[in-house]
Motif scaffolding. Structure first.
Motif, short mmCIF file in Angstrom:
data_model
loop_
_atom_site.label_atom_id
_atom_site.label_comp_id
_atom_site.label_asym_id
_atom_site.label_seq_id
_atom_site.Cartn_x
_atom_site.Cartn_y
_atom_site.Cartn_z
N LYS A 111 7.07 0.67 0.98
CA LYS A 111 6.99 -0.76 1.31
C LYS A 111 7.89 -1.10 2.49
CE LYS A 111 5.46 -2.81 -3.00
NZ LYS A 111 5.76 -3.77 -4.05
N ARG A 115 6.82 -2.68 6.02
CA ARG A 115 7.41 -3.89 6.59
C ARG A 115 7.97 -3.63 7.99
NH1 ARG A 115 8.94 -4.88 1.17
NH2 ARG A 115 10.91 -3.80 1.46
N LEU A 146 8.75 -14.30 8.82
CA LEU A 146 8.29 -13.81 7.52
C LEU A 146 7.58 -12.48 7.77
CD1 LEU A 146 7.59 -14.24 4.44
CD2 LEU A 146 5.43 -15.15 5.29
N GLU A 148 5.95 -9.13 5.77
CA GLU A 148 5.51 -8.42 4.57
C GLU A 148 4.71 -7.21 5.01
OE1 GLU A 148 3.52 -11.14 1.98
OE2 GLU A 148 5.25 -12.44 1.82
N THR A 149 4.28 -6.39 4.07
CA THR A 149 3.55 -5.17 4.45
C THR A 149 2.16 -5.47 5.01
OG1 THR A 149 2.77 -4.91 2.19
CG2 THR A 149 4.76 -3.70 2.80
N ASP A 150 1.56 -6.61 4.64
CA ASP A 150 0.20 -6.90 5.08
C ASP A 150 0.09 -8.11 6.00
OD1 ASP A 150 0.88 -8.66 3.10
OD2 ASP A 150 -1.10 -8.71 2.19
#
Length: 173
Positions: A111, A115, A146, A148-150
Motif C-alpha cells: 500500500k 501511495r 490527499l 491514496e493507492t487509487d
C-alpha cells in the motif's frame, strides 16, 4: 554467405527420418533435444508476453483532470485530481484481512509503494498540466493534498492574482 536461420536451428532436431537404423540412442536423444528446445521457446514467449502486457497496462490506467476557480476578488484556485481507471484486484472495496503478522506487514508495504507511486504520478501530472495551461504563471501554494493507492487530489492557490486575460481563458460558472 551463410545466414543464421532460427527455423533451421530450432526445428532441425525435430525432423527425424523414419529409417529403422536410426531407432537407436541417437534418435531418442534427437527427439529429446526437439522437445526441450520447443518447451524452452514456448516458456520464453509466455514469460515475455506476460511482462509486456503488465508493463503496458500499468501506464495506461491513470486519468487526470483539473478544475479552476477564479473568485471575484482575483484569487485563483485549482483542484487537480488523478484517478486509477482500472482498480486493483480488490474491486469490491471490501477490507482484506491479513491472516498473520507477516501478511499484514507485506500488505502495508504494498500500500505504501502504491501511495508513493500515485504521489509521484500526481506531482508529475500537475507540473505538466500547469506548464501546458499557464494557469499559475508565478507558481502556486499547495493548500491540501490527499494521496491514496487509487486516487490523488492536490488543491492549490496561485501566487499571482487574476487579470482580464485569465478571466477570459478560465471562466467560472
Amino acid at each position: 554467405m551463410s545466414r543464421f536461420s532460427l527455423s533451421r536451428h530450432v526445428w532441425a532436431p525435430c525432423q527425424i527420418q523414419s529409417n529403422r537404423q536410426q531407432a537407436s540412442f541417437a534418435a531418442k536423444y534427437q527427439r529429446y533435444r526437439c522437445h526441450t528446445g520447443l518447451i524452452t521457446l514456448l516458456l520464453g514467449m509466455v514469460t515475455l508476453s506476460g511482462c509486456t502486457s503488465h508493463h503496458l497496462q500499468s501506464h495506461a490506467s491513470l486519468r487526470d483532470s483539473i478544475s479552476t476557480n477564479i473568485q471575484h476578488n482575483g484569487l485563483k484556485l485549482f483542484r487537480y485530481k488523478l484517478t486509477r481507471v482500472t482498480p486493483e484486484a480488490n474491486t469490491s472495496g471490501a477490507y482484506v484481512r491479513p491472516r498473520n503478522n507477516k501478511e499484514a506487514k507485506q500488505l502495508a508495504k504494498y500500500k505504501q509503494i502504491g501511495r508513493d507511486n500515485m504521489e509521484a504520478q500526481a506531482e508529475l501530472g500537475l507540473a505538466n498540466t500547469m506548464a501546458k495551461l499557464q494557469y499559475c504563471r508565478d507558481g502556486y501554494i499547495e493548500l491540501s493534498r490527499l494521496i491514496e493507492t487509487d486516487r490523488a487530489e492536490i488543491r492549490g492557490e496561485c501566487k499571482e492574482g487574476a487579470n482580464a486575460e485569465d478571466r477570459r481563458r478560465f471562466p467560472t460558472f
